[in-house]
Motif scaffolding. Structure first.
Motif, PDB file in Angstrom:
ATOM      1  N   LEU A  36       0.601  -1.612   0.161  1.00 53.33           N
ATOM      2  CA  LEU A  36      -0.109   0.124   0.184  1.00 53.33           C
ATOM      3  C   LEU A  36       0.492   1.449   0.251  1.00 53.33           C
ATOM      4  O   LEU A  36       1.999   1.393   0.647  1.00 53.33           O
ATOM      5  N   ILE A  37       1.392   2.540  -0.868  1.00 56.17           N
ATOM      6  CA  ILE A  37       1.119   3.290  -0.580  1.00 56.17           C
ATOM      7  C   ILE A  37       0.763   4.951  -0.744  1.00 56.17           C
ATOM      8  O   ILE A  37       0.956   5.982  -1.086  1.00 56.17           O
ATOM      9  N   GLY A  38      -0.538   4.398  -0.656  1.00 56.61           N
ATOM     10  CA  GLY A  38      -1.802   6.083  -0.300  1.00 56.61           C
ATOM     11  C   GLY A  38      -1.649   5.072   0.925  1.00 56.61           C
ATOM     12  O   GLY A  38      -1.607   5.084   2.051  1.00 56.61           O
TER      13      GLY A  38
ATOM     14  N   PRO B 229      -0.077   7.186 -19.110  1.00 61.09           N
ATOM     15  CA  PRO B 229      -0.224   7.345 -18.378  1.00 61.09           C
ATOM     16  C   PRO B 229      -1.671   7.209 -18.124  1.00 61.09           C
ATOM     17  O   PRO B 229      -3.088   6.315 -18.425  1.00 61.09           O
ATOM     18  N   ARG B 230      -1.979   7.302 -17.158  1.00 64.80           N
ATOM     19  CA  ARG B 230      -3.350   7.337 -16.428  1.00 64.80           C
ATOM     20  C   ARG B 230      -4.550   8.183 -16.778  1.00 64.80           C
ATOM     21  O   ARG B 230      -5.028   8.800 -16.744  1.00 64.80           O
ATOM     22  N   ALA B 231      -5.646   6.847 -17.355  1.00 60.67           N
ATOM     23  CA  ALA B 231      -6.842   7.771 -17.244  1.00 60.67           C
ATOM     24  C   ALA B 231      -7.319   8.676 -16.891  1.00 60.67           C
ATOM     25  O   ALA B 231      -7.383   8.637 -15.011  1.00 60.67           O
TER      26      ALA B 231
ATOM     27  N   LEU C 198      11.943   4.038   5.078  1.00 61.29           N
ATOM     28  CA  LEU C 198      11.372   4.956   4.856  1.00 61.29           C
ATOM     29  C   LEU C 198      10.601   5.364   3.453  1.00 61.29           C
ATOM     30  O   LEU C 198      11.101   4.328   2.814  1.00 61.29           O
ATOM     31  N   MET C 199       9.716   6.471   3.465  1.00 64.15           N
ATOM     32  CA  MET C 199       8.602   6.315   1.179  1.00 64.15           C
ATOM     33  C   MET C 199       8.840   7.639   2.034  1.00 64.15           C
ATOM     34  O   MET C 199       8.413   8.470   3.142  1.00 64.15           O
ATOM     35  N   THR C 200       9.066   8.457   1.114  1.00 63.77           N
ATOM     36  CA  THR C 200       8.532   9.350   0.353  1.00 63.77           C
ATOM     37  C   THR C 200       7.491   9.434  -1.297  1.00 63.77           C
ATOM     38  O   THR C 200       8.442   9.071  -1.897  1.00 63.77           O
ATOM     39  N   VAL C 201       7.077  10.827  -1.135  1.00 63.24           N
ATOM     40  CA  VAL C 201       7.055  11.458  -2.442  1.00 63.24           C
ATOM     41  C   VAL C 201       6.925  13.442  -2.397  1.00 63.24           C
ATOM     42  O   VAL C 201       6.860  13.677  -1.840  1.00 63.24           O
ATOM     43  N   GLY C 202       7.826  12.802  -3.115  1.00 63.36           N
ATOM     44  CA  GLY C 202       9.559  13.731  -3.698  1.00 63.36           C
ATOM     45  C   GLY C 202       8.066  15.481  -4.168  1.00 63.36           C
ATOM     46  O   GLY C 202       7.285  15.080  -4.314  1.00 63.36           O
TER      47      GLY C 202
ATOM     48  N   ARG D 176       9.225   3.216  -7.166  1.00 64.37           N
ATOM     49  CA  ARG D 176       7.898   3.294  -7.360  1.00 64.37           C
ATOM     50  C   ARG D 176       7.079   3.376  -8.525  1.00 64.37           C
ATOM     51  O   ARG D 176       6.736   5.064  -8.959  1.00 64.37           O
ATOM     52  N   LEU D 177       7.142   2.557  -9.793  1.00 67.60           N
ATOM     53  CA  LEU D 177       7.217   3.419 -11.117  1.00 67.60           C
ATOM     54  C   LEU D 177       5.380   2.826 -11.580  1.00 67.60           C
ATOM     55  O   LEU D 177       5.195   2.086 -11.909  1.00 67.60           O
ATOM     56  N   GLY D 178       4.834   4.356 -12.274  1.00 66.23           N
ATOM     57  CA  GLY D 178       3.535   3.594 -12.767  1.00 66.23           C
ATOM     58  C   GLY D 178       3.366   4.407 -14.254  1.00 66.23           C
ATOM     59  O   GLY D 178       3.448   3.355 -15.336  1.00 66.23           O
TER      60      GLY D 178
ATOM     61  N   GLY E 152      11.152   7.717  -4.870  1.00 68.05           N
ATOM     62  CA  GLY E 152      11.396   8.091  -6.963  1.00 68.05           C
ATOM     63  C   GLY E 152      10.374   7.671  -7.570  1.00 68.05           C
ATOM     64  O   GLY E 152       9.747   6.696  -6.937  1.00 68.05           O
ATOM     65  N   MET E 153       8.790   8.024  -8.296  1.00 69.23           N
ATOM     66  CA  MET E 153       8.366   7.951  -9.136  1.00 69.23           C
ATOM     67  C   MET E 153       8.669   8.104 -10.560  1.00 69.23           C
ATOM     68  O   MET E 153       9.567   8.739 -10.769  1.00 69.23           O
ATOM     69  N   SER E 154       8.132   8.155 -11.301  1.00 64.51           N
ATOM     70  CA  SER E 154       8.593   8.324 -12.894  1.00 64.51           C
ATOM     71  C   SER E 154       9.472   9.490 -12.972  1.00 64.51           C
ATOM     72  O   SER E 154       9.863   9.754 -13.935  1.00 64.51           O
ATOM     73  N   GLY E 155       8.767  10.713 -12.851  1.00 61.69           N
ATOM     74  CA  GLY E 155       9.237  11.602 -13.761  1.00 61.69           C
ATOM     75  C   GLY E 155      10.399  12.235 -12.360  1.00 61.69           C
ATOM     76  O   GLY E 155      11.704  12.830 -12.685  1.00 61.69           O
TER      77      GLY E 155
HETATM   78  C1  LIG Z   1       1.258   6.716  -8.573  1.00 56.91           C
HETATM   79  C2  LIG Z   1       1.737   7.073  -7.020  1.00 56.91           C
HETATM   80  C3  LIG Z   1       3.207   6.390  -8.217  1.00 56.91           C
HETATM   81  C4  LIG Z   1       3.586   6.066  -8.851  1.00 56.91           C
HETATM   82  O1  LIG Z   1       4.051   7.282 -10.118  1.00 56.91           O
HETATM   83  P1  LIG Z   1       4.010   7.666 -11.676  1.00 56.91           P
HETATM   84  O2  LIG Z   1       4.640   8.754 -11.836  1.00 56.91           O
HETATM   85  O3  LIG Z   1       3.188   7.586 -13.069  1.00 56.91           O
HETATM   86  O4  LIG Z   1       5.458   6.698 -11.674  1.00 56.91           O
HETATM   87  C5  LIG Z   1       4.028   6.268  -6.697  1.00 56.91           C
HETATM   88  N1  LIG Z   1       3.167   6.605  -5.650  1.00 56.91           N
HETATM   89  C6  LIG Z   1       2.475   7.071  -5.130  1.00 56.91           C
HETATM   90  C7  LIG Z   1       2.753   7.299  -3.721  1.00 56.91           C
HETATM   91  C8  LIG Z   1       2.037   6.856  -5.213  1.00 56.91           C
HETATM   92  O5  LIG Z   1       0.596   8.393  -5.378  1.00 56.91           O
END
Ligand SMILES: *Cc1c(COP(=O)(O)O)cnc(C)c1O
Length: 243
Positions: free
Chosen positions: A93-95, A241-243, A176-180, A233-235, A216-219
């Motif tokens: 779970l990442i949210g 792209p997500r809908a 630890l986790m972060t969204v930059g 964590r890559l989507g 780290g995410m896609s960007g």
């Molecule tokens: C959606 C999401 C990601 C992936 O995002 P992308 O930019 O699509 O790679 C990574 N981490 C979290 C917490 C997210 O909600």
């Protein structure tokens, strides 16, 4: 939805970029795990991802994760580990975890990466105790300095939560986790990741098994790896792209 060929091409390119960034940080490619984020993507997309060799997945909402992965994971448990032909799926779970979803979360996830306050951990620990299950957790720091985002805001608040969370039992704090910050300024993004890494090192010095740095995410995943991420964590870069 993406095709298997397209996914395989994306995956290959992502793995090359990850390996190059790991090398720049003086580490082997194996030092960084790839978590595939399937939020908003259909169940068929998960099947494709497994065909492409992915095993580690992330969802940001408990209910969506349950609908998509519940049958897969429950079937697996019923069959018993190792007896199935399909290799194991590991779901994180990442949210944000709402307290009223703790019970469902305890049955689904191998790891909850989004522990953002003591109360969230308490609800999850309580659900895990009832289910007689241990679960890995990461503590989330809000490094973006944007209000309204989840995570501990001050390093000191996060540090103070470590001991009480450990004492709950059932939860193993793995890192630890972060969204930059969402920013084109690579230096600013790098500083946010460096801050998480420094905090990680402080805690790791006193906590055995504290070895996960999820950032780290896609960007921004290459910057994150250069700053020491052990999991990205890559989507979008994988599935489009997500809908
Ligand atoms: C959606 C999401 C990601 C992936 O995002 P992308 O930019 O699509 O790679 C990574 N981490 C979290 C917490 C997210 O909600």
């Amino acid at each position: 939805m993406i095709s298997l060929d397209e996914l395989r091409r994306n995956l290959q390119s992502v793995r090359e970029r990850m390996a190059a960034a790991a090398q720049r940080s003086g580490r082997p490619a194996e030092a960084v795990r790839l978590l595939a984020v399937t939020k908003t993507q259909p169940t068929e997309c998960v099947q494709l991802a497994r065909q492409a060799g992915l095993r580690l997945f992330g969802e940001n909402r408990v209910q969506e994760a349950g609908a998509k992965y519940g049958p897969l994971l429950n079937g697996k448990r019923a069959e018993g580990q190792g007896s199935s032909a399909e290799p194991e799926v590991e779901l994180h779970l990442i949210g944000h975890l709402q307290r009223n979803k703790a019970r469902q979360a305890a049955g689904l996830f191998a790891c909850v990466q989004s522990i953002d306050k003591l109360q969230t951990a308490e609800a999850l620990a309580c659900a895990c105790r009832e289910a007689a299950r241990d679960i890995d957790v990461l503590l989330e720091l809000n490094t973006s300095e944007e209000p309204g985002k989840f995570g501990f805001t001050a390093d000191s608040d996060l540090l103070e939560a470590v001991t009480p969370i450990r004492e709950l039992g059932c939860l193993k704090i793995r890192g630890l986790m972060t969204v930059g910050p969402l920013s084109d300024d690579a230096a600013r993004v790098g500083r946010a990741f460096a801050r998480l890494r420094a905090l990680h090192e402080r805690i790791a010095a006193e906590l055995p098994g504290f070895d996960v740095l999820s950032m780290g995410m896609s960007g921004d995943f290459e910057i994150a790896i250069e700053e020491g991420a052990t999991m990205v964590r890559l989507g979008t870069v994988l599935f489009g792209p997500r809908a």
